[in-house]
Design a protein around this motif. Structure first.
Motif, PDB file in Angstrom:
ATOM      1  N   ALA A   1       0.821  -1.227   0.000  1.00  0.00           N
ATOM      2  CA  ALA A   1       0.000   0.000   0.000  1.00  0.00           C
ATOM      3  C   ALA A   1       0.854   1.276   0.000  1.00  0.00           C
ATOM      4  O   ALA A   1       0.578   2.205  -0.775  1.00  0.00           O
ATOM      5  CB  ALA A   1      -0.971  -0.014   1.178  1.00  0.00           C
ATOM      6  N   PRO A   2       1.924   1.361   0.825  1.00  0.00           N
ATOM      7  CA  PRO A   2       2.707   2.611   0.825  1.00  0.00           C
ATOM      8  C   PRO A   2       3.450   2.880  -0.488  1.00  0.00           C
ATOM      9  O   PRO A   2       3.900   3.994  -0.715  1.00  0.00           O
ATOM     10  CB  PRO A   2       3.734   2.392   1.957  1.00  0.00           C
ATOM     11  N   THR A   3       3.581   1.862  -1.352  1.00  0.00           N
ATOM     12  CA  THR A   3       4.345   2.048  -2.593  1.00  0.00           C
ATOM     13  C   THR A   3       3.466   2.524  -3.748  1.00  0.00           C
ATOM     14  O   THR A   3       3.975   2.784  -4.841  1.00  0.00           O
ATOM     15  CB  THR A   3       4.997   0.716  -3.038  1.00  0.00           C
ATOM     16  N   GLY A   4       2.154   2.553  -3.527  1.00  0.00           N
ATOM     17  CA  GLY A   4       1.254   2.978  -4.608  1.00  0.00           C
ATOM     18  C   GLY A   4       0.745   1.826  -5.454  1.00  0.00           C
ATOM     19  O   GLY A   4      -0.002   2.033  -6.405  1.00  0.00           O
ATOM     20  N   ILE A   5       1.161   0.601  -5.128  1.00  0.00           N
ATOM     21  CA  ILE A   5       0.691  -0.567  -5.897  1.00  0.00           C
ATOM     22  C   ILE A   5      -0.643  -1.034  -5.311  1.00  0.00           C
ATOM     23  O   ILE A   5      -0.799  -1.124  -4.096  1.00  0.00           O
ATOM     24  CB  ILE A   5       1.734  -1.718  -5.837  1.00  0.00           C
ATOM     25  N   LYS A   6      -1.587  -1.336  -6.196  1.00  0.00           N
ATOM     26  CA  LYS A   6      -2.900  -1.815  -5.751  1.00  0.00           C
ATOM     27  C   LYS A   6      -3.018  -3.330  -5.979  1.00  0.00           C
ATOM     28  O   LYS A   6      -2.394  -3.849  -6.904  1.00  0.00           O
ATOM     29  CB  LYS A   6      -4.012  -1.102  -6.527  1.00  0.00           C
ATOM     30  N   VAL A   7      -3.828  -3.948  -5.169  1.00  0.00           N
ATOM     31  CA  VAL A   7      -4.028  -5.404  -5.283  1.00  0.00           C
ATOM     32  C   VAL A   7      -5.527  -5.708  -5.225  1.00  0.00           C
ATOM     33  O   VAL A   7      -6.234  -5.155  -4.376  1.00  0.00           O
ATOM     34  CB  VAL A   7      -3.308  -6.154  -4.128  1.00  0.00           C
ATOM     35  N   THR A   8      -5.984  -6.572  -6.114  1.00  0.00           N
ATOM     36  CA  THR A   8      -7.391  -7.012  -6.070  1.00  0.00           C
ATOM     37  C   THR A   8      -7.467  -8.515  -6.307  1.00  0.00           C
ATOM     38  O   THR A   8      -6.852  -9.030  -7.253  1.00  0.00           O
ATOM     39  CB  THR A   8      -8.236  -6.302  -7.152  1.00  0.00           C
ATOM     40  N   ALA A   9      -8.217  -9.202  -5.448  1.00  0.00           N
ATOM     41  CA  ALA A   9      -8.520 -10.627  -5.667  1.00  0.00           C
ATOM     42  C   ALA A   9      -9.943 -10.704  -6.208  1.00  0.00           C
ATOM     43  O   ALA A   9     -10.890 -10.320  -5.523  1.00  0.00           O
ATOM     44  CB  ALA A   9      -8.405 -11.399  -4.364  1.00  0.00           C
ATOM     45  N   VAL A  10     -10.068 -11.162  -7.443  1.00  0.00           N
ATOM     46  CA  VAL A  10     -11.382 -11.255  -8.090  1.00  0.00           C
ATOM     47  C   VAL A  10     -11.869 -12.699  -7.979  1.00  0.00           C
ATOM     48  O   VAL A  10     -11.211 -13.616  -8.472  1.00  0.00           O
ATOM     49  CB  VAL A  10     -11.276 -10.858  -9.583  1.00  0.00           C
ATOM     50  N   ALA A  11     -13.015 -12.893  -7.332  1.00  0.00           N
ATOM     51  CA  ALA A  11     -13.541 -14.249  -7.130  1.00  0.00           C
ATOM     52  C   ALA A  11     -14.788 -14.467  -7.989  1.00  0.00           C
ATOM     53  O   ALA A  11     -15.882 -14.034  -7.612  1.00  0.00           O
ATOM     54  CB  ALA A  11     -13.864 -14.466  -5.655  1.00  0.00           C
ATOM     55  N   PRO A  12     -14.636 -15.138  -9.142  1.00  0.00           N
ATOM     56  CA  PRO A  12     -15.814 -15.394  -9.970  1.00  0.00           C
ATOM     57  C   PRO A  12     -16.623 -16.571  -9.438  1.00  0.00           C
ATOM     58  O   PRO A  12     -16.090 -17.492  -8.830  1.00  0.00           O
ATOM     59  CB  PRO A  12     -15.223 -15.754 -11.341  1.00  0.00           C
ATOM     60  N   GLY A  13     -17.927 -16.523  -9.726  1.00  0.00           N
ATOM     61  CA  GLY A  13     -18.763 -17.708  -9.558  1.00  0.00           C
ATOM     62  C   GLY A  13     -18.586 -18.560 -10.806  1.00  0.00           C
ATOM     63  O   GLY A  13     -17.489 -18.619 -11.361  1.00  0.00           O
ATOM     64  N   GLN A  14     -19.683 -19.169 -11.288  1.00  0.00           N
ATOM     65  CA  GLN A  14     -19.564 -20.034 -12.472  1.00  0.00           C
ATOM     66  C   GLN A  14     -19.684 -19.213 -13.751  1.00  0.00           C
ATOM     67  O   GLN A  14     -20.713 -18.562 -13.977  1.00  0.00           O
ATOM     68  CB  GLN A  14     -20.650 -21.106 -12.436  1.00  0.00           C
ATOM     69  N   PHE A  15     -18.643 -19.252 -14.567  1.00  0.00           N
ATOM     70  CA  PHE A  15     -18.641 -18.504 -15.824  1.00  0.00           C
ATOM     71  C   PHE A  15     -18.518 -19.449 -17.014  1.00  0.00           C
ATOM     72  O   PHE A  15     -17.857 -20.482 -16.925  1.00  0.00           O
ATOM     73  CB  PHE A  15     -17.518 -17.451 -15.822  1.00  0.00           C
ATOM     74  N   ARG A  16     -19.178 -19.061 -18.104  1.00  0.00           N
ATOM     75  CA  ARG A  16     -19.268 -19.931 -19.284  1.00  0.00           C
ATOM     76  C   ARG A  16     -17.994 -19.860 -20.122  1.00  0.00           C
ATOM     77  O   ARG A  16     -17.942 -19.217 -21.172  1.00  0.00           O
ATOM     78  CB  ARG A  16     -20.495 -19.528 -20.104  1.00  0.00           C
ATOM     79  N   THR A  17     -16.950 -20.501 -19.602  1.00  0.00           N
ATOM     80  CA  THR A  17     -15.680 -20.631 -20.333  1.00  0.00           C
ATOM     81  C   THR A  17     -15.464 -22.133 -20.536  1.00  0.00           C
ATOM     82  O   THR A  17     -16.378 -22.920 -20.350  1.00  0.00           O
ATOM     83  CB  THR A  17     -14.525 -20.054 -19.491  1.00  0.00           C
TER      84      THR A  17
END
Ligand SMILES: NC(=O)c1ccc[n+]([C@@H]2O[C@H](COP(=O)([O-])OP(=O)(O)OC[C@H]3O[C@@H](n4cnc5c(N)ncnc54)[C@H](OP(=O)(O)O)[C@@H]3O)[C@@H](O)[C@H]2O)c1
Length: 278
Positions: free
Chosen positions: A162-178
């Protein structure tokens, strides 16, 4: 023009994200194992050959991405696969490969990018995890463990950078049609007769009928991820899909109820001179 580094752009969610980024006029450096997708964007799309289990290929790809584009703005750890079946039936090799691709590789990718992003004082690292990494269901214990590991890693990493300006996101999908649940992607541990046929076996068989019938649209997921990156304050955790939302809510309620029911036991382990402090 932003540059996105995305693992696993051959198909599925990775391909959908790459297309959405390119449509926005931004650049994609994407990893593939086989032939790159035909995205017809000379100068805007660069494919690099990397198997997620190949450490030196990934090191080379990270270096190469900076020679293609002096700055990398977004890193998406997307490549991965599911492992279904009973824990007893899984093999050592299945366990190791799963963690190599779904856990060690994304952590490694983050580790390789961090010094560069820290010097840039910018960057957004995204991990595609799963609702299985927050609200596990029957029949995918090892996959759930892998995705939980990445969720935990992302949470702690976010505080660290956080202090370095880098952002982090964990994206949790449900069931996707792939192709996630197709024979080309998902693996299943098999044993002659381990005694889980009526529980895990039934669940795994039911999942087979979900293939190509999932509620989630990968193109919409990709558009949401692109929008999320543009947000002034992107979330640390993002759920995608109504099925994921319902499972996550149910899990939170269960956790709250259990914490309440066992609170006395939980508090009962502090030294007596600490009891009044909380
Ligand atoms: N679709 C869903 O319902 C769902 C739900 C929750 C989470 N997810 C997560 O979303 C991510 C993307 O999955 P998807 O739905 O797009 O599935 P997909 O259609 O099966 O695509 C998987 C992608 O991962 C790549 N990949 C798999 N193993 C790899 C390896 N060893 N090295 C390099 N690349 C590898 C594949 O490349 P190849 O073409 O070379 O095999 C492909 O590009 C995964 O992390 C998955 O766990 C998906």
């Amino acid at each position: 023009m932003k540059t996105w580094f995305i693992t696993g752009v051959s198909r599925g969610l990775g391909l959908a994200i790459a297309k959405a980024v390119l449509a926005d006029g931004d650049r994609v450096v994407g990893t593939v194992r086989g032939n790159p997708p035909d995205l017809e964007r000379p100068g805007q799309f660069h494919a690099l050959k990397v198997d997620m289990q190949d450490v030196s290929a990934m090191e080379f790809a990270v270096q190469k991405s900076f020679s293609i584009s002096g700055t990398i703005d977004v890193v998406v750890n997307n490549a991965g696969y599911g492992l279904l079946g009973a824990v007893e039936d899984s093999t050592e090799e299945e366990l190791r490969s799963l963690f190599e691709v779904n856990v060690f590789a994304p952590i490694r990718v983050a580790r390789l990018f961090l010094p560069h992003l820290r010097r840039q004082r910018s960057g957004h690292i995204i991990f595609i995890t799963s609702i299985a990494g927050r609200a596990p269901s029957l029949g995918a214990a090892l996959y759930s463990a892998a995705k939980h590991a990445v969720e935990g890693f992302a949470s702690s990493l976010a505080a660290e950078v956080a202090p370095t300006g880098i952002k982090v996101t964990a994206v949790a999908p449900g069931q996707f049609r792939t192709e996630f649940l197709s024979a080309a992607s998902v693996r299943t541990s098999r044993a002659a007769d381990s005694g889980y046929a009526e529980t895990v076996g039934r669940t795994v068989a039911a999942l087979g009928t979900v293939d190509r019938n999932q509620p989630g649209d990968p193109d919409k997921a990709a558009a949401m991820i692109v929008d999320m990156v543009e947000s002034a304050s992107p979330p640390l955790h993002l759920l995608l899909g109504t099925d994921a939302l319902l499972r996550a809510r149910q899990k939170i309620e269960q956790v709250k109820m259990e914490m309440q029911e066992w609170e006395e036991c939980t508090r009962g382990t502090d030294f007596s001179d600490r009891l009044s402090r909380y």
